[in-house]
Enzyme design. Structure first.
Site, short mmCIF file in Angstrom:
data_model
loop_
_atom_site.label_atom_id
_atom_site.label_comp_id
_atom_site.label_asym_id
_atom_site.label_seq_id
_atom_site.Cartn_x
_atom_site.Cartn_y
_atom_site.Cartn_z
CG ASP A 561 -2.26 0.64 1.49
OD1 ASP A 561 -2.19 1.31 -0.15
OD2 ASP A 561 -3.40 0.50 1.61
CD GLU A 564 -0.17 5.54 -4.37
OE1 GLU A 564 -0.63 5.71 -4.65
OE2 GLU A 564 0.74 6.19 -2.33
CG ASP A 638 -7.71 3.99 -0.72
OD1 ASP A 638 -7.33 3.05 -1.05
OD2 ASP A 638 -7.07 5.14 -0.13
#
Length: 957
Positions: A561, A564, A638
């Site tokens: 997760d 980025e 998300d």
């Protein structure tokens, strides 16, 4: 400005006509090299490039590099893994140009300018760099170090379209004439690879912030002609209401000409103190006008509810949670000088919400058939031109450069259940037990974040109060429930925990977020940072931490997760660069977009080093060119749980697949949930169930089948009671997925052995059909299945297009439809329209509760007649890497329409545990005799197969 441009163009034309030898400087204009040629153009005609090289990689791939220095420096690429170039080519010198030609493509470079044009083997133009002012290498400085801003403009042919470039949320499929911003962000994945419908691709080897397409800056709203609600020129009327239940009850108004609260804390700094964001509504009203004629793009970022009306028409009605703003791109055709009424209504989502509006005028006529790639930072221009006979060959070229796609473990093609989040060991085990009790197929259970102690993020340790025996839990999942276990791991560390101290001592952490004392949203808030994935030793250290704390307990796969890296959500690109400076490889400005690639590389290499026989599987929220080489699948982040967000995932998934990375998925049902669904009325509950059902139908036919989201819980049995249409539909599509496993796992094998793309935009398979150029809401799942998701509430039919050149069979009834036309297909609550292409062989296997439950000893073959057909059934050992050494088998089925016969070919290859004997059940489907897909229904023919070729005739059926 216009006069200066005209003068510059005229001067350029004069200079270009002069003999090359008249220019001062080095008389050597090019050097022949064993792999290509380096040209030394005139610097004032070449955008500051002093050397431009054409390097022949293969007969279909040519690399172009341009340097502001006379010597093109050796450069370590993060994304390419290919070996030494190996292609025959000819080099032809002319007075003004030099030509490099292979058996498949030709590249012609103008000596004076260094501009390159590409044609196919027949001389047909494919793509060309703009002949003047097309390339720019502009000096820049980042972190006190020299770099260059890099720009390249290409000219395309009429009717071109391009796709790929990662995953984006604007619901745009064809990017021709649009702008794509490549910046890793939650829901946005930057992949600098585009594919054209003219069968070429560009792989741009740069890791910095990059714009592709129409790279002009989006302008503030104030650059439009604005009029207030009373018609006064120069502004819009902003009405502030502190009572969202009564937005017409206005507390105060202001004249405002800009809406620019795009990032964290912008609203707190700039909105008036008298506006109560938690309870208020802000509305801008008036009119807009433009001196330009044509299609204008109006782009919003927002958190909360956004509604936009132009000329009385509602063009946007959206919602997104504030901590992860959404985007809305509105394309509006404006007449010159005409005033258009506009109303923008924004309902913030709490007191840390966002809203911005920017616009751009129509693409100038001279730029209609161009696209530009513009990167903020680099040391040289570096890209690969890839040509193929079709888009699959272009994608194959990309993978030849950036690496093969390993075959995922077979279980990964089954159904995954997840939620945000299982808070205890018992909750997780109970969810799996309930699936098994209800006989709902399941292969993978996912444990999301916060299984650690509240103050120990980054420890990779289970909280013993909530997960007292993780080893036994995982063992029970494996042995009792036959379920795999995936766990969430973040590259994030709380300040002060032992792992933080260890990484900090080694110099492996980014320090800025610590210096800023920025706290996250957990409990009282904790100061944290991320590790530097560009540091090879840090990557190894991160794997060792995962290995010691988690992998040794039996973890099967990794959910990576915030890769980025999302050090702090919703910050500007400038803030992200500050948070990542410095990286081990260089400035954050030059490297920031490649973080998810390096993060995945460390875990992939780490697991293969300690457990070489077990397939690595990574699910990561962000990716980059080359991610597929490190077993990384990507999900769309998300996203919101809204109908429009469901629709957007179709084009997002298609463009991501066209970016060369074949394993993609999403949160079925959407991650973030509107408050109205948390404690729903009866009406909202039924809409919630229908939304989940439609999304589930869609999700069953994408590469990875995965349900996840916030409360309400996403288990099938928690969405609706048994015998409800929602439950029935989700149960049906889960079983359908497993019955199709011989087909689906073959697609996974094809992704490796043939560089295949599983989720296929229609432009891939029907390139001559002009009707599919813009079709981003239908797709092929493999070679046979046309998937048509339903994304409108209460829709019981959907309009869709059946591509031309073949007929189509309705999967559920077997009814035949002619191609090349739009139809309104039946779409009752429980089914999504799916059609099978005429000339298909569709295999289905036994009913399963998990993929390893039983081998496909009996396979039903549905033969959709009308055209010749073939399908090669691929099998291997499912979970190891022996297929890389040749341990796999293929059985090819051929159907010939001329004599209506099916040939089952001799089995090719083999592997330990392979079925020596099996049964094939054959069902013939024709226009005259439609047959519904019923894998347990009556077969027309049953044959036993032991590996030798068999021929079966359909003549008597």
């Amino acid at each position: 400005m216009a006069f200066r441009q005209l003068l510059h163009t005229a001067l350029f034309s004069v200079l270009l006509c002069l003999p090359i030898h008249l220019f001062a400087g080095d008389p050597v204009k090019f050097i022949r090299e064993k792999d290509g040629v380096t040209v030394y153009p005139e610097v004032y005609l070449s955008g500051n490039a002093r050397a431009v090289k054409l390097q022949v990689i293969t007969d279909r791939i040519i690399r172009v590099t341009a340097s502001p220095e006379k010597v093109i420096p050796l450069r370590k690429s993060l994304i390419t893994v290919y070996g030494a170039p190996s292609a025959n080519f000819t080099l032809t010198e002319g007075p003004e140009k030099i030509t490099v030609q292979t058996s498949a493509i030709t590249a012609v470079m103008t000596l004076a300018t260094g501009a390159v044009a590409f044609t196919d083997k027949n001389g047909k133009t494919l793509l060309a760099e703009r002949p003047h002012n097309g390339r720019q290498l502009q000096p820049a400085v980042f972190e006190g170090q020299p770099a260059y801003g890099i720009t390249q403009t290409f000219e395309t042919v009429e009717g071109d379209a391009y796709y790929g470039l990662g995953q984006h949320q604007d619901d745009v499929f064809n990017y021709q004439g649009r702008q794509v911003f490549l910046f890793q962000n939650n829901t946005e994945v930057a992949v600098p690879f585009l594919v054209s419908r003219k069968n070429y691709g560009i792989l741009w080897d740069n890791y910095s912030l990059t714009k592709v397409g129409d790279t002009r800056e989006y302008l503030p709203l104030s650059r439009l002609r604005l009029f207030s609600a009373k018609g006064e020129p120069g502004w819009l009327t902003a009405s502030y209401s502190n009572q969202r239940q009564q937005p017409g009850k206005v507390a105060f108004t202001r004249a405002e000409s800009g809406i620019d609260y795009a990032y964290l804390d912008d609203t707190k700094k700039h909105l008036p103190a008298g506006f109560a964001m938690k309870t208020g509504v802000l509305t801008w009203e008036g009119s807009i006008a433009s001196d330009f004629e044509g299609m204008h793009s109006l782009r919003f970022t927002y958190g909360g509810y956004l509604k936009v009306w132009v000329d009385g028409k509602l063009l946007a009605d959206k919602w997104r949670q504030a901590w992860n703003p959404g985007t809305a791109l509105l394309e509006i055709n404006l007449q010159k000088d005409k005033k258009y009424p506009v109303k923008i209504m924004w309902t913030p989502d709490g007191d840390a919400s966002y809203i911005s509006a920017r616009w751009i005028n129509p693409v100038p006529l001279e730029d209609r058939n161009t696209f530009t790639i513009q990167s903020e930072a680099g040391q040289l221009l570096d890209y690969y031109f890839i040509h193929g006979n079709n888009m699959d060959e272009v994608v194959s070229g990309y993978r030849q450069l950036t690496g093969k796609t390993p075959i995922v473990p077979k279980w990964a093609m089954g159904f995954w259940q997840s939620r945000e989040r299982y808070k205890t060991q018992d909750e997780l085990l109970q969810a799996v037990a309930e699936y098994r009790k209800r006989k709902l197929p399941l292969d993978n259970i996912v444990l999301d974040w916060s299984y650690w102690k509240e103050d120990a993020w980054g420890s990779q340790e289970f909280d013993p109060q909530r997960f007292p025996s993780p080893d036994s839990m995982i063992q029970a999942l494996h042995r009792q429930y036959h379920t795999q276990f995936m766990i969430s791991v973040w590259p994030k560390f709380y300040e002060g925990i032992p792992a933080y101290k260890d990484f900090d001592k080694q110099g492996w952490l980014y320090r800025r977020n610590i210096a800023d004392r920025q706290r996250d949203w957990i409990g009282k808030g904790y100061v944290s940072t991320f590790y530097d994935a560009f540091n090879e030793k840090a990557r190894a250290g991160f794997w060792e931490l995962l290995h010691k704390k988690l992998y040794n307990k039996g973890v099967d796969a990794w959910w990576m997760d915030a890769s980025e890296p999302d050090v702090l959500s919703n910050v500007s690109p400038e803030k992200r660069k500050e948070q990542m400076s410095p990286t081990a490889d260089g400035t954050a400005a030059e490297y920031l977009n490649a973080y998810p690639l390096e993060n995945a590389k460390g875990i992939y290499n780490g697991q293969r080093s300690v457990d070489p026989d077990k397939r690595v599987f990574l699910l990561t929220r962000s990716g980059f060119a080359g991610s597929q080489h490190y077993a990384a699948a990507i999900w769309s982040g998300d996203i919101a749980s809204r109908w429009e967000d469901m629709r957007t995932q179709i084009s997002a998934g298609l463009n991501f697949s066209l970016s060369g990375i074949p394993f993609w998925t999403m949160d079925i049902g959407g991650f973030a949930v509107e408050p109205r669904y948390e404690k729903p009325s009866a009406k909202d509950l039924e809409e919630w169930r229908e939304l989940q059902t439609r999304w589930f139908q869609f999700g069953a036919m994408v590469p990875l089948f995965r349900s996840h989201g916030q409360f309400p819980f996403r288990e099938i049995y928690n969405i609706s009671p048994k015998d409800h249409p929602a439950y029935n539909s989700m149960e049906y599509y889960t079983h359908l997925r497993y019955r199709l496993m011989p087909y689906i796992y073959t697609l996974a094998g094809m992704a490796y052995h043939q560089d295949y793309t599983i989720m296929r935009a229609l432009v891939m398979d029907f390139p001559e059909d002009e009707n599919v150029k813009e079709t981003g809401d239908q797709f092929m799942f493999g070679p046979s299945l046309l998937v048509n998701p339903v994304y409108t509430y209460k829709a019981r039919e959907r309009e869709l297009y059946l591509p031309a050149g073949q007929g189509w069979y309705d999967l559920y009834s077997g009814e035949f439809r002619e191609g090349g036309r739009h139809i309104n297909a039946k779409a009752d609550y429980e089914t999504m329209p799916v059609f099978v292409k005429e000339g298909s062989i569709l295999p289905s296997g036994p009913s399963l509760q998990y993929t390893a439950q039983k081998k496909a000893d009996t396979v039903t073959l549905y033969i959709y007649t009308g055209k010749d057909a073939s399908f090669t059934l691929y099998e291997d050992e499912d979970t190891n890497y022996n297929y890389e050494k040749g341990a796999f088998s293929n059985i090819t089925f051929y159907y010939k329409e001329v004599d209506r016969s099916l040939s089952i070919g001799e089995r090719q290859g083999g592997f330990p545990g392979m079925l020596d004997k099996r049964v094939f059940r054959i069902v013939w489907v024709s226009r005259e005799a439609p047959r519904a897909w019923l894998p347990d229904g009556k077969a027309d023919e049953t044959v036993e197969y032991s590996g030798a070729a068999i021929k079966v005739s359909a003549a008597r059926y």
